[in-house]
Write an enzyme that holds these catalytic residues in place. Structure first.
Site, PDB file in Angstrom:
ATOM      1  CD  GLU A  99      -2.522   1.260   2.704  1.00 16.99           C
ATOM      2  OE1 GLU A  99      -2.450   0.274   3.473  1.00 16.99           O
ATOM      3  OE2 GLU A  99      -3.148   2.297   2.985  1.00 16.99           O
ATOM      4  CG  HIS A 101      -1.230   6.228   1.073  1.00 18.26           C
ATOM      5  ND1 HIS A 101      -2.415   6.328   0.397  1.00 18.26           N
ATOM      6  CD2 HIS A 101      -1.332   5.124   1.848  1.00 18.26           C
ATOM      7  CE1 HIS A 101      -3.212   5.343   0.754  1.00 18.26           C
ATOM      8  NE2 HIS A 101      -2.572   4.581   1.633  1.00 18.26           N
TER       9      HIS A 101
HETATM   10  C1  DQA Z   1      -3.328   9.556  -1.090  1.00 21.41           C
HETATM   11  C2  DQA Z   1      -3.882   9.876   0.300  1.00 21.41           C
HETATM   12  C3  DQA Z   1      -5.413   9.767   0.316  1.00 21.41           C
HETATM   13  O1  DQA Z   1      -5.907  10.111   1.611  1.00 21.41           O
HETATM   14  C4  DQA Z   1      -6.020  10.721  -0.685  1.00 21.41           C
HETATM   15  O2  DQA Z   1      -7.416  10.556  -0.722  1.00 21.41           O
HETATM   16  C5  DQA Z   1      -5.411  10.572  -2.047  1.00 21.41           C
HETATM   17  C6  DQA Z   1      -3.968  10.402  -2.160  1.00 21.41           C
HETATM   18  C7  DQA Z   1      -1.803   9.788  -1.164  1.00 21.41           C
HETATM   19  O3  DQA Z   1      -1.171   9.262  -2.082  1.00 21.41           O
HETATM   20  O4  DQA Z   1      -1.251  10.515  -0.327  1.00 21.41           O
HETATM   21  O5  DQA Z   1      -6.110  10.691  -3.061  1.00 21.41           O
HETATM   22  O6  DQA Z   1      -3.571   8.176  -1.370  1.00 21.41           O
END
Ligand code: DQA
Length: 145
Positions: A99, A101
């Site tokens: 995962e 971000h």
């Molecule tokens: C995200 C974090 C999420 O909370 C947000 O809705 C996104 C981008 C990130 O890459 O930091 O769209 O996944």
């Protein structure tokens, strides 16, 4: 044959570069895919990337990766926080799941602190911006070795 890593990008990530650059940076999604592809090539792995704003499409792509892709790296965007159907699809995938971000959701609004994806992820990489794509590929490389 080189193993394939499925790289999935969820909603609104097609707007990267333009979208809230103070949060997500100025690099585009294509830039991040290029980073992941270069990192994968160094380990004889192939990146297959798809972006979708549609939850059902992401679920179908995860199903199609079963018995075909060696690992999944997924930035589910806001689906992270409530999409239990993506959780279930990933639970039915056999290989490593990372995962990813760009931002650190845990340091943002409280509703972003919950991830329904983390319980079915092998590991999570957050808060390192575009560098996270290289880190995610490196993590997968180790897991597949
Ligand atoms: C995200 C974090 C999420 O909370 C947000 O809705 C996104 C981008 C990130 O890459 O930091 O769209 O996944």
């Amino acid at each position: 044959m080189n193993q394939t890593i499925l790289l999935l990008s969820g909603p609104n990530l097609n707007l990267l570069g333009d979208r809230e650059p103070e949060v997500y940076g100025t690099e585009t999604l294509d830039d991040h895919v290029a980073t992941a592809t270069a990192a994968a090539q160094r380990h004889n792995l192939v990146i297959e990337h798809h972006q979708s704003n549609d939850e059902a499409t992401i679920i179908d792509l995860i199903h199609q990766a079963r018995n075909r892709c060696a690992a999944i790296i997924i930035n589910p965007g806001a689906f992270t926080h409530y999409a239990w159907a993506i959780h279930d699809a990933l639970a039915a995938f056999d290989g490593p799941v990372v995962e990813l971000h760009l931002s650190n959701p845990n340091a943002r609004e409280p509703w972003r602190h919950i991830s329904v994806i983390s319980p079915v992820a092998t590991g999570t990489i957050v808060g390192f911006g575009g560098h996270g794509y290289e880190l995610a590929v490196r993590a997968v490389t180790r897991l597949l070795a």
